[in-house]
Scaffold this motif. Structure first.
Motif, short mmCIF file in Angstrom:
data_model
loop_
_atom_site.label_atom_id
_atom_site.label_comp_id
_atom_site.label_asym_id
_atom_site.label_seq_id
_atom_site.Cartn_x
_atom_site.Cartn_y
_atom_site.Cartn_z
N CYS A 75 9.24 15.50 15.89
CA CYS A 75 8.01 14.72 15.78
C CYS A 75 8.13 13.72 14.63
N LEU A 76 7.35 12.65 14.74
CA LEU A 76 7.37 11.61 13.72
C LEU A 76 6.00 10.93 13.68
N VAL A 77 5.46 10.77 12.48
CA VAL A 77 4.27 9.93 12.29
C VAL A 77 4.62 8.85 11.28
N MET A 78 4.12 7.63 11.53
CA MET A 78 4.41 6.52 10.63
C MET A 78 3.23 5.56 10.58
N LEU A 79 3.06 4.95 9.43
CA LEU A 79 2.24 3.76 9.29
C LEU A 79 3.21 2.65 8.94
N ALA A 80 3.30 1.65 9.80
CA ALA A 80 4.26 0.57 9.59
C ALA A 80 3.60 -0.77 9.91
N ASN A 81 4.06 -1.80 9.23
CA ASN A 81 3.63 -3.15 9.57
C ASN A 81 4.53 -3.69 10.67
N VAL A 82 3.95 -3.95 11.82
CA VAL A 82 4.69 -4.48 12.97
C VAL A 82 4.05 -5.81 13.34
N ALA A 83 4.88 -6.87 13.35
CA ALA A 83 4.37 -8.22 13.59
C ALA A 83 3.23 -8.54 12.63
#
Length: 201
Positions: A164-172
């Motif tokens: 499992c993986l959770v992320m907060l990322a800036n995409v575009a």
């Protein structure tokens, strides 16, 4: 972090922190001493279960109080389908959902320490009482990728839940929360994250 306990306090890995349920490995031997800050760093960055267990044991009231606080926080965040049984996430009775985990990511992102520690690519600690240097890497190699702007992340694995993986990322240039559950294969969750990121650019 919310308990405001001293980050420079020295904590010791004990036999109680050894995983007897899943037999997961750790490079932190019984007797290892690190500060609360270093234990938190390794728990968030490298999924060090013994560090997570030690942090819970040294919470006011011990592990039961720590897990109680986790469940109370989940309720306060509206995570209605989440139940924590222990601080490591190893027992299968720890349960949650993608939407609940998205709520947790959003709340966790308010804490700079959690953002920083969870996205550190690698880190060295000087373990006491030996003074030996140990190097640890982030369990999510995407934090080292120039193609990603990851603000917060956490990986997890047990047989029952998969990878499992959770992320907060800036995409575009826009913040996006990504929650991937039960990926098959060691690198599938990272590949899935990359595919999700590409479709949103």
């Amino acid at each position: 972090t919310e308990a405001n306990l001293p980050l420079d306090e020295s904590l010791t890995i004990s036999q109680e922190d050894v995983d007897t349920e899943k037999g997961s490995r750790s490079r932190l031997r019984v007797g290892t001493q690190l500060t609360r800050e270093e234990m938190l760093h390794l728990a968030l960055m490298s999924s060090e279960n013994r560090a997570a267990s030690t942090l819970a044991r040294n919470y006011p009231g011990g592990v039961d109080a720590f897990v109680g606080a986790m469940n109370a926080k989940a309720r306060a965040l509206g995570m209605t389908r989440t139940r924590f049984e222990d601080p490591t996430g190893l027992p299968p009775n720890n349960v949650s959902t993608a939407s609940d985990l998205a709520r947790l990511v959003r709340a966790s992102a308010q804490y700079p320490l959690i953002r920083d520690f969870s996205t550190t690519p690698s880190h060295y600690v000087e373990v006491q009482p030996t003074g030996r240097l140990l190097g640890f890497n982030n369990s999510n190699r995407l934090v080292s990728s120039a193609d990603w702007d990851i603000q917060l992340q956490k990986t997890g694995y047990i047989r029952e839940a998969g990878r499992c993986l959770v992320m907060l990322a800036n995409v575009a240039s826009k913040p996006m929360i990504i929650v991937l559950l039960d990926s098959i294969g060691k690198f599938t969750r990272l590949g899935d994250a990359q595919r999700v990121g590409r479709t949103r650019q």
